[in-house]
Write a protein that holds these residues in place. Structure first.
Motif, PDB file in Angstrom:
ATOM      1  N   LEU A 177      48.222  45.040  27.348  1.00  0.00           N
ATOM      2  CA  LEU A 177      48.803  43.835  27.955  1.00  0.00           C
ATOM      3  C   LEU A 177      48.939  42.691  26.963  1.00  0.00           C
ATOM      4  O   LEU A 177      49.549  41.662  27.292  1.00  0.00           O
ATOM      5  CB  LEU A 177      47.937  43.379  29.138  1.00  0.00           C
ATOM      6  N   GLY A 178      48.356  42.836  25.765  1.00  0.00           N
ATOM      7  CA  GLY A 178      48.429  41.774  24.768  1.00  0.00           C
ATOM      8  C   GLY A 178      47.552  40.585  25.101  1.00  0.00           C
ATOM      9  O   GLY A 178      47.944  39.432  24.866  1.00  0.00           O
ATOM     10  N   LEU A 179      46.347  40.830  25.647  1.00  0.00           N
ATOM     11  CA  LEU A 179      45.441  39.761  26.058  1.00  0.00           C
ATOM     12  C   LEU A 179      44.193  39.759  25.184  1.00  0.00           C
ATOM     13  O   LEU A 179      43.764  40.799  24.681  1.00  0.00           O
ATOM     14  CB  LEU A 179      45.039  39.930  27.524  1.00  0.00           C
ATOM     15  N   VAL A 180      43.609  38.566  25.049  1.00  0.00           N
ATOM     16  CA  VAL A 180      42.374  38.392  24.290  1.00  0.00           C
ATOM     17  C   VAL A 180      41.366  37.682  25.188  1.00  0.00           C
ATOM     18  O   VAL A 180      41.701  36.661  25.816  1.00  0.00           O
ATOM     19  CB  VAL A 180      42.604  37.569  23.004  1.00  0.00           C
ATOM     20  N   PHE A 181      40.135  38.204  25.242  1.00  0.00           N
ATOM     21  CA  PHE A 181      39.053  37.631  26.044  1.00  0.00           C
ATOM     22  C   PHE A 181      37.951  37.179  25.086  1.00  0.00           C
ATOM     23  O   PHE A 181      37.421  37.996  24.319  1.00  0.00           O
ATOM     24  CB  PHE A 181      38.499  38.664  27.032  1.00  0.00           C
ATOM     25  N   ASP A 200      28.833  43.151  28.300  1.00  0.00           N
ATOM     26  CA  ASP A 200      29.020  43.723  29.634  1.00  0.00           C
ATOM     27  C   ASP A 200      29.944  42.844  30.473  1.00  0.00           C
ATOM     28  O   ASP A 200      30.832  43.334  31.186  1.00  0.00           O
ATOM     29  CB  ASP A 200      27.643  43.864  30.300  1.00  0.00           C
ATOM     30  N   LEU A 201      29.761  41.525  30.375  1.00  0.00           N
ATOM     31  CA  LEU A 201      30.601  40.601  31.135  1.00  0.00           C
ATOM     32  C   LEU A 201      32.046  40.651  30.656  1.00  0.00           C
ATOM     33  O   LEU A 201      32.981  40.647  31.465  1.00  0.00           O
ATOM     34  CB  LEU A 201      30.044  39.183  30.995  1.00  0.00           C
ATOM     35  N   LEU A 202      32.264  40.716  29.338  1.00  0.00           N
ATOM     36  CA  LEU A 202      33.627  40.787  28.813  1.00  0.00           C
ATOM     37  C   LEU A 202      34.341  42.049  29.284  1.00  0.00           C
ATOM     38  O   LEU A 202      35.530  42.011  29.634  1.00  0.00           O
ATOM     39  CB  LEU A 202      33.604  40.744  27.284  1.00  0.00           C
ATOM     40  N   ALA A 203      33.623  43.175  29.293  1.00  0.00           N
ATOM     41  CA  ALA A 203      34.235  44.426  29.759  1.00  0.00           C
ATOM     42  C   ALA A 203      34.617  44.337  31.237  1.00  0.00           C
ATOM     43  O   ALA A 203      35.701  44.784  31.646  1.00  0.00           O
ATOM     44  CB  ALA A 203      33.279  45.590  29.518  1.00  0.00           C
ATOM     45  N   ALA A 204      33.734  43.733  32.051  1.00  0.00           N
ATOM     46  CA  ALA A 204      34.027  43.603  33.480  1.00  0.00           C
ATOM     47  C   ALA A 204      35.191  42.639  33.719  1.00  0.00           C
ATOM     48  O   ALA A 204      36.070  42.896  34.553  1.00  0.00           O
ATOM     49  CB  ALA A 204      32.783  43.122  34.221  1.00  0.00           C
ATOM     50  N   PHE A 212      40.614  41.420  35.403  1.00  0.00           N
ATOM     51  CA  PHE A 212      41.781  40.574  35.140  1.00  0.00           C
ATOM     52  C   PHE A 212      43.025  41.421  34.866  1.00  0.00           C
ATOM     53  O   PHE A 212      44.142  41.008  35.205  1.00  0.00           O
ATOM     54  CB  PHE A 212      41.500  39.646  33.957  1.00  0.00           C
ATOM     55  N   SER A 213      42.839  42.587  34.265  1.00  0.00           N
ATOM     56  CA  SER A 213      43.989  43.445  33.971  1.00  0.00           C
ATOM     57  C   SER A 213      44.666  43.929  35.247  1.00  0.00           C
ATOM     58  O   SER A 213      45.867  44.217  35.249  1.00  0.00           O
ATOM     59  CB  SER A 213      43.547  44.646  33.128  1.00  0.00           C
ATOM     60  N   VAL A 237      36.246  35.495  41.402  1.00  0.00           N
ATOM     61  CA  VAL A 237      35.930  36.819  40.846  1.00  0.00           C
ATOM     62  C   VAL A 237      35.028  36.679  39.623  1.00  0.00           C
ATOM     63  O   VAL A 237      34.062  37.434  39.450  1.00  0.00           O
ATOM     64  CB  VAL A 237      37.232  37.560  40.480  1.00  0.00           C
ATOM     65  N   PHE A 238      35.317  35.696  38.778  1.00  0.00           N
ATOM     66  CA  PHE A 238      34.499  35.487  37.583  1.00  0.00           C
ATOM     67  C   PHE A 238      33.071  35.097  37.951  1.00  0.00           C
ATOM     68  O   PHE A 238      32.116  35.569  37.332  1.00  0.00           O
ATOM     69  CB  PHE A 238      35.126  34.399  36.708  1.00  0.00           C
ATOM     70  N   ARG A 239      32.903  34.216  38.945  1.00  0.00           N
ATOM     71  CA  ARG A 239      31.552  33.819  39.364  1.00  0.00           C
ATOM     72  C   ARG A 239      30.735  35.035  39.778  1.00  0.00           C
ATOM     73  O   ARG A 239      29.569  35.182  39.397  1.00  0.00           O
ATOM     74  CB  ARG A 239      31.637  32.825  40.518  1.00  0.00           C
ATOM     75  N   GLN A 240      31.352  35.905  40.572  1.00  0.00           N
ATOM     76  CA  GLN A 240      30.645  37.097  41.024  1.00  0.00           C
ATOM     77  C   GLN A 240      30.304  38.021  39.857  1.00  0.00           C
ATOM     78  O   GLN A 240      29.183  38.546  39.765  1.00  0.00           O
ATOM     79  CB  GLN A 240      31.516  37.837  42.055  1.00  0.00           C
ATOM     80  N   LEU A 241      31.260  38.207  38.948  1.00  0.00           N
ATOM     81  CA  LEU A 241      30.996  39.062  37.783  1.00  0.00           C
ATOM     82  C   LEU A 241      29.903  38.477  36.901  1.00  0.00           C
ATOM     83  O   LEU A 241      29.066  39.219  36.362  1.00  0.00           O
ATOM     84  CB  LEU A 241      32.289  39.234  36.975  1.00  0.00           C
ATOM     85  N   HIS A 242      29.887  37.158  36.768  1.00  0.00           N
ATOM     86  CA  HIS A 242      28.866  36.495  35.949  1.00  0.00           C
ATOM     87  C   HIS A 242      27.478  36.690  36.546  1.00  0.00           C
ATOM     88  O   HIS A 242      26.511  37.012  35.838  1.00  0.00           O
ATOM     89  CB  HIS A 242      29.202  35.004  35.843  1.00  0.00           C
TER      90      HIS A 242
END
Length: 641
Positions: free
Chosen positions: A66-70, A85-89, A94-95, A112-117
């Motif tokens: 997708l050409g994205l950077v996290f 682990d958080l970056l992978a989730a 997000f993809s 979604v980010f709050r829950q993943l965090h």
């Protein structure tokens, strides 16, 4: 605590930010994400484990399809365990909701980010507690022992808690006995060694006494213990040895006949011999030499710096190159078939295992072109990180995809991050009423003085007044060498001789150039190895005291892995020995002896990759005109050919 998590495209468009989505002001001081993009992503260091900037640590992940950077930013002292682990989730979630037409995801992705965090923090805390429980028995065992838990000595406790140390005690007793046995054996060996030495000493002393006694008997001396050196030599060396020594003394006594000196004859250049006379015209007292000096510049011509190098349009057979890649990687028929199958099927996601054969072939090719092994490996890892997860188009081979990605990566590395236009900067310094100062540094014997003269010749062609500063007060003949160049180029030189402080000499030279309104000062320094502490300290003092506009590292194009060590240690020493908070490091590179390496051009890539500084000049001959720019396209083509 996580400071910020950022999602943006490879084009630089920010899609989502944790601080913006949560309505918080950005707590980041400075620009760590910008530094990450400049120093890692644009320099093809994406395969590195992490990046640190000031007080921050940064971790990142890619979605190449997708050409994205996290990017996640946190305080470097915290050592957060859940970031990867958080970056992978986050990448996975997000993809699924990413739409190329949408530019803001604050209302969709924030919850979604709050829950993943929270989930990532909980997993990290549970893992931490599990590790503490596993390490607790081994670090602190109960005194009496109970049940069948292992005690500190490695034994198991008895059923009633009293026999816990039995096995451990037995084992410790065995260990004690073993240690005592080993101690006895060691004592035996030591005593035997001492006795052997004593016996040898006694034997030698008895032999010496016997020789002395025989000497007394032969000479008829009433004192049998008298010591005669000549007799002792005869006893040791024998009669032949005595004759040899006598022969040697007689030979030494005979006077040697002086050999006749061969006088060099004058060279005959044609059928009609003539007297050539003096061939060295560097002496200013010689009238003919003065004429040669006056005409030195006229016969040189234009510098190659102002000429654009024409890149040949001859293209190699791509099929043949890719066949060599697969053969070099050990793929042979199987690797070729696998790559062709991938290309025919199309829309297949590239995995790291698919890229390995082509990357290994590319790594071997780069190393044969004199690229340092460490840098070749990092480049291949970076290309793999940029391709992993991408979909392969129909009828596209993996090897050609990898080669294209590597070509783009090499072009980005060799292209300067910032433009350094010396002629423009000289004019800007001239308007301020100050001379433009360039300091040439490097190891011994790379050609600093010669290439300094080439740069001076190029500046003279642009109607700039140049002055040389002879700050190599260490090497014998360095001042005379620079004086010869200055006389041939008809430019002034500032010198104070030898055994002077080079930093003070450079300062006085700049003051003299300011008074004379010279446009450029070229400072020559002594060659020094990167491990020479006193000379590196003197160089750091020269740079910090005079604050030059440009620090040029002069290096040979012949070196491979040593280029990495040289530049690393030069920059490290200049940073460590600097007396100011912001240390001045190397600004640019001048590559010498470029005409002697054929296609082994890898040193240019190694130096630029390590220092991040561009190659500004390339020395390619022995005359003043043999200085040119680095052709990036030509270097990339040669490296991948």
């Amino acid at each position: 605590m996580l400071e910020e998590l950022l999602i943006f495209t490879r084009g630089g468009l920010i899609l989502w930010s944790s601080c913006r989505a949560l309505g918080l002001a950005s707590p980041l001081k400075g620009s760590p994400i910008d530094a990450l993009i400049r120093s890692c992503l644009l320099e093809e260091r994406a395969a590195d484990a992490g990046f640190t900037q000031d007080n921050y640590a940064l971790r990142w992940a890619f979605s190449n399809d997708l050409g994205l950077v996290f990017v996640a930013v946190y305080q470097r002292m915290l050592h957060l365990l859940y970031v990867d682990d958080l970056l992978a989730a986050v990448r996975k979630e997000f993809s699924q909701i990413y739409d190329p037409k949408r530019v803001c995801y604050d209302d969709v992705f924030t919850d979604v980010f709050r829950q993943l965090h929270l989930e990532a923090e909980a997993r990290a805390e549970a893992m931490k507690k599990t590790r503490q429980q596993n390490t607790l028995p081994s670090s602190r065992a109960p005194a009496g022992g109970g049940g069948k838990k292992p005690n500190a000595l490695g034994g198991r406790a008895g059923p009633q808690g009293g026999g816990g140390g039995k096995k451990g005690g037995t084992e410790s007793g065995k260990d004690d006995s073993d240690s005592s046995d080993s101690g006895k054996e060691q004592n035996k060996l030591t005593n035997g060694t001492i006795k052997g030495h004593a016996n040898s000493l006694n034997k030698d002393s008895s032999n010496a006494r016997a020789l002395v006694a025989d000497n007394g008997k032969e000479n008829g001396d009433p004192n049998d213990g008298a010591f005669d050196v000549n007799t002792l030599r005869k006893k040791i060396g024998g009669k032949k040895g005595g004759k040899k020594t006598d022969a040697v003394t007689t030979k030494k006594a005979a006077p040697k006949a002086e050999p006749k000196k061969n006088v060099k004859k004058d060279r005959v250049w044609d059928d009609h011999p003539r007297k050539v006379g003096k061939l060295d015209f560097t002496d200013p007292a010689d009238e003919r030499g003065e004429e040669m000096v006056e005409k030195a510049i006229e016969h040189q011509g234009d510098s190659m710096m102002d000429k654009d190098e024409v890149l040949s349009s001859d293209s190699e057979d791509e099929d043949e190159e890719e066949g060599e890649e697969n053969a070099g990687a050990g793929a042979k028929k199987k690797g070729w078939f696998t790559s062709m199958f991938k290309s025919i099927a199309g829309n297949n996601v590239l995995e790291k295992a698919d890229l390995q054969p082509a990357l290994k072939a590319l790594k071997d090719r780069l190393m044969t072109k004199n690229v340092a092994e460490e840098i070749a490996e990092k480049l291949c890892e970076s290309v793999a990180a940029s391709l992993e997860g991408k979909k392969l188009g129909s009828f596209t081979r993996i090897s050609s995809t990898v080669q294209t990605a590597m070509e783009e990566a090499l072009t980005r590395i060799l292209t300067p991050r910032r433009s350094i236009d010396i002629l423009r900067d000289v004019q800007a310094a001239k308007e301020r009423g100050k001379p433009y100062v360039v300091v040439f540094v490097g190891v011994n014997g790379v050609g600093k003085s010669t290439n300094l003269a080439k740069v001076a010749y190029w500046l003279l062609q642009h109607n700039l007044s140049v002055m040389m500063a002879a700050c190599d007060t260490f090497r014998s003949g360095a001042v005379e060498q620079l004086r010869t160049h200055a006389r041939r180029l008809q430019i002034p030189i500032f010198e104070k001789g030898y055994e002077k402080d080079p930093a003070v000499v450079a300062k006085e030279a700049i003051q003299e150039a300011t008074r004379n309104k010279s446009d450029v000062v070229l400072v020559d320094t002594a060659g020094r190895m990167q491990d020479n502490e006193p000379l590196m300290r003197a160089l750091s003092k020269l740079i910090n005291l005079n604050k030059p506009d440009l620090v040029l590292f002069v290096g040979e194009a012949l070196v491979g892995n040593d280029a990495v060590d040289q530049l690393n240690k030069f920059n490290q020493k200049l940073a460590d020995l600097s007396t100011v908070p912001t240390a001045r490091l190397i600004d640019g590179i001048l590559l010498t002896k470029f005409d002697t390496i054929d296609d082994k051009v890898g040193a240019a890539l190694s130096m630029v990759y390590i220092s991040g500084s561009p190659v500004m000049f390339v020395g390619c001959g022995q005359s003043y005109t043999d200085l040119k720019k680095l052709n990036v396209k030509s270097i990339v083509k040669t490296l991948l050919k």
